[in-house]
Design a protein around this motif. Sequence first.
Motif, PDB file in Angstrom:
ATOM      1  N   LYS A 151       4.884   3.132  -2.618  1.00 30.99           N
ATOM      2  CA  LYS A 151       4.543   1.931  -1.857  1.00 30.99           C
ATOM      3  C   LYS A 151       5.411   1.847  -0.600  1.00 30.99           C
ATOM      4  CE  LYS A 151       1.476   0.206  -4.714  1.00 30.99           C
ATOM      5  NZ  LYS A 151       1.756  -0.948  -5.587  1.00 30.99           N
ATOM      6  N   LEU A 184       0.840  -1.194   0.000  1.00 27.67           N
ATOM      7  CA  LEU A 184       0.000   0.000   0.000  1.00 27.67           C
ATOM      8  C   LEU A 184       0.875   1.243   0.000  1.00 27.67           C
ATOM      9  CD1 LEU A 184      -2.765  -0.943   2.609  1.00 27.67           C
ATOM     10  CD2 LEU A 184      -2.801  -1.249   0.124  1.00 27.67           C
ATOM     11  N   GLU A 231      -2.089   5.463   1.930  1.00 25.49           N
ATOM     12  CA  GLU A 231      -3.031   4.400   2.273  1.00 25.49           C
ATOM     13  C   GLU A 231      -2.703   3.780   3.630  1.00 25.49           C
ATOM     14  OE1 GLU A 231      -4.172   2.920  -2.274  1.00 25.49           O
ATOM     15  OE2 GLU A 231      -2.420   2.087  -1.234  1.00 25.49           O
ATOM     16  N   ASN A 232      -1.399   3.634   3.937  1.00 23.65           N
ATOM     17  CA  ASN A 232      -0.999   3.135   5.250  1.00 23.65           C
ATOM     18  C   ASN A 232      -1.497   4.061   6.351  1.00 23.65           C
ATOM     19  OD1 ASN A 232       1.115   0.743   5.761  1.00 23.65           O
ATOM     20  ND2 ASN A 232       1.416   1.516   3.676  1.00 23.65           N
TER      21      ASN A 232
END
Length: 234
Positions: free
Chosen positions: A131, A91, A95-96
């Motif tokens: 990411k 992610l 998003e984390n």
Amino acid sequence: MLKVKDLSVSYGGIRALRGISLEVPEGKIVTLIGANGAGKSSTLRAIAGLVKTSGGTVTWDEKHLLGLPPEDVLARGVALCPEGRRIFPHLTVLENLQLGGYGCKNKAEVEAGVERAFDLFPRLKERSWQKGGTLSGGEQQMLAVGRALMSDPQLIMLDEPSMGLAPILVEEVFHIIAQINAEGKTVLLVEQNAFAALRIADYAYVLEVGEITLEGTGRELLDDPRVVEAYLGG
């Protein structure tokens, strides 16, 4: 204030914690130091509701925590940044962070949490699209701390935040911990880097084989010959 009294944890027939008691005053940094297997991580995980306890009590702001599921402990204002970072590698940074805000009441609170994390860690803002698994070790640790702060907890527990980092990054991590505390967060810190931890700690406890054997201010333990010999390289 966090109050831990007579806390016991067992894994099968092994007693990881043998009735320890400690306090973390509001607005202070308290550290637990000790060798591997001393029970440091078990203490944090028990407080966070991640392991079952076999005795004792834990209260935060005079509210009992033991027996609550982890999400309810978080809702009471107590967050854990786990050992090994445990980010979601596939992610993005954003998003984390957003997942770390799962307990927030609405989208505005999540967005406010993201902004707090980006203010504290500008490098994460620059890499918000990246990411998590492609970040450096230091950046992943920043992301783990930022994620733990998403719910705006009053108490943040940090489990080995400097593990595996280069010395220059270790210094940066401890600077960040001091900054988090200066902004009003109470900190319970577990660290193998005893020297760095004791330098910033208001108070400290030494854990050995599930028992607290020494306690005092950070400065007192830095100057204690027993601590120097066992944890500070003599």
